[in-house]
Design a protein around this motif. Sequence first.
Motif, PDB file in Angstrom:
ATOM      1  N   UNK A  31       0.832  -1.203   0.000  1.00 53.11           N
ATOM      2  CA  UNK A  31       0.000   0.000   0.000  1.00 53.11           C
ATOM      3  C   UNK A  31       0.865   1.252   0.000  1.00 53.11           C
ATOM      4  N   UNK A  32       1.914   1.223   0.832  1.00 58.47           N
ATOM      5  CA  UNK A  32       2.780   2.388   0.951  1.00 58.47           C
ATOM      6  C   UNK A  32       3.567   2.627  -0.334  1.00 58.47           C
ATOM      7  N   UNK A  33       4.075   1.564  -0.930  1.00 56.28           N
ATOM      8  CA  UNK A  33       4.828   1.711  -2.173  1.00 56.28           C
ATOM      9  C   UNK A  33       3.941   2.239  -3.294  1.00 56.28           C
ATOM     10  N   UNK A  34       2.676   1.826  -3.323  1.00 59.30           N
ATOM     11  CA  UNK A  34       1.750   2.322  -4.340  1.00 59.30           C
ATOM     12  C   UNK A  34       1.530   3.828  -4.176  1.00 59.30           C
ATOM     13  N   UNK A  35       1.416   4.291  -2.923  1.00 54.57           N
ATOM     14  CA  UNK A  35       1.222   5.714  -2.652  1.00 54.57           C
ATOM     15  C   UNK A  35       2.443   6.520  -3.078  1.00 54.57           C
ATOM     16  N   UNK A  36       3.630   6.052  -2.698  1.00 52.81           N
ATOM     17  CA  UNK A  36       4.853   6.777  -3.007  1.00 52.81           C
ATOM     18  C   UNK A  36       5.146   6.763  -4.506  1.00 52.81           C
ATOM     19  N   UNK A  37       4.824   5.669  -5.165  1.00 49.50           N
ATOM     20  CA  UNK A  37       5.011   5.591  -6.615  1.00 49.50           C
ATOM     21  C   UNK A  37       4.102   6.586  -7.330  1.00 49.50           C
ATOM     22  N   UNK A  38       2.879   6.719  -6.837  1.00 48.16           N
ATOM     23  CA  UNK A  38       1.953   7.698  -7.422  1.00 48.16           C
ATOM     24  C   UNK A  38       2.491   9.118  -7.250  1.00 48.16           C
ATOM     25  N   UNK A  39       3.048   9.415  -6.092  1.00 43.57           N
ATOM     26  CA  UNK A  39       3.571  10.751  -5.830  1.00 43.57           C
ATOM     27  C   UNK A  39       4.821  11.034  -6.664  1.00 43.57           C
ATOM     28  N   UNK A  40       5.732  10.057  -6.707  1.00 44.24           N
ATOM     29  CA  UNK A  40       7.012  10.253  -7.392  1.00 44.24           C
ATOM     30  C   UNK A  40       6.909  10.149  -8.899  1.00 44.24           C
ATOM     31  N   UNK A  41       5.922   9.386  -9.385  1.00 46.12           N
ATOM     32  CA  UNK A  41       5.803   9.174 -10.825  1.00 46.12           C
ATOM     33  C   UNK A  41       6.703   8.073 -11.336  1.00 46.12           C
ATOM     34  N   UNK A  42       7.492   7.465 -10.438  1.00 46.13           N
ATOM     35  CA  UNK A  42       8.340   6.319 -10.776  1.00 46.13           C
ATOM     36  C   UNK A  42       8.227   5.300  -9.650  1.00 46.13           C
TER      37      UNK A  42
END
Length: 255
Positions: A31-42
């Motif tokens: 869940x956390x990686x999905x959130x951070x990936x959305x924010x970072x774009x990578x």
Amino acid sequence: MQNYKMVLCYDGGRYDGWQKQGNTDNTIQAKLEAILTEIAGVETEVFGSGRTDAGTHAMGQTVNFRMDWPGTEEELRSAIHRRMPEDMGVLSLEQADPRFHARLNAKAKTYVYTVWMGEMPPVFWRKYSFWCQKELDLAAMEQAASVFLGTHDFKSFCANKRMKKSTVRTIYKIEMTQEGHALRIRFTGNGFLYQMVRILTGTLIEVGEGKKTPAEMADILAAREREKAGFTAPSKGLLLEKVYYEDWRKGEEGL
């Protein structure tokens, strides 16, 4: 690319544990990686201080991740919070040394297990405690717990029977405090094996119930056999309270 250190809290009741798995995305890490990936774009990878079991909660899970972020730490924290479900939260977020690693740099951890004692069921604590309908012998439990202090081979308290790595760990402190019906058993050590805290708790509960004696604890340790120890207390009563990256005694009263 900055390295960020983040401290999380979460209710683990509906998750399949911390670690991401190939057959489900219903884990805290996923869940956390999905959130951070959305924010970072990578794609962004998160490293946790350790795994928590399915159903286990955290008050102070520490993680680190790398990201190119143009804003402030507080803006990043807010961006993460806006995307988090209501059973997860960010307690703190800061830039860390480039070499900081949440798991490799951890020096100690504290877990707390809550036991609810008495005939009255834990109506409001039912999701966060194990219910013992009879009062436990706390003096006997404390005597038994003292045997576990120090450095020992805790193979008898490891649920992974195929464990090939060392099962030697050091427990610095086991503290029991009672507030009304709630008994909290706090374990601080340099690391814990798979389900070790839950098995230690189950064993101490059996001592409190009179099913085992404090005198048996040394033999259970020496046996290095899971079957010799007590039952595995349910994950819902367990909370990862704090991860230490310096001497765990720092800030302790009198030290």
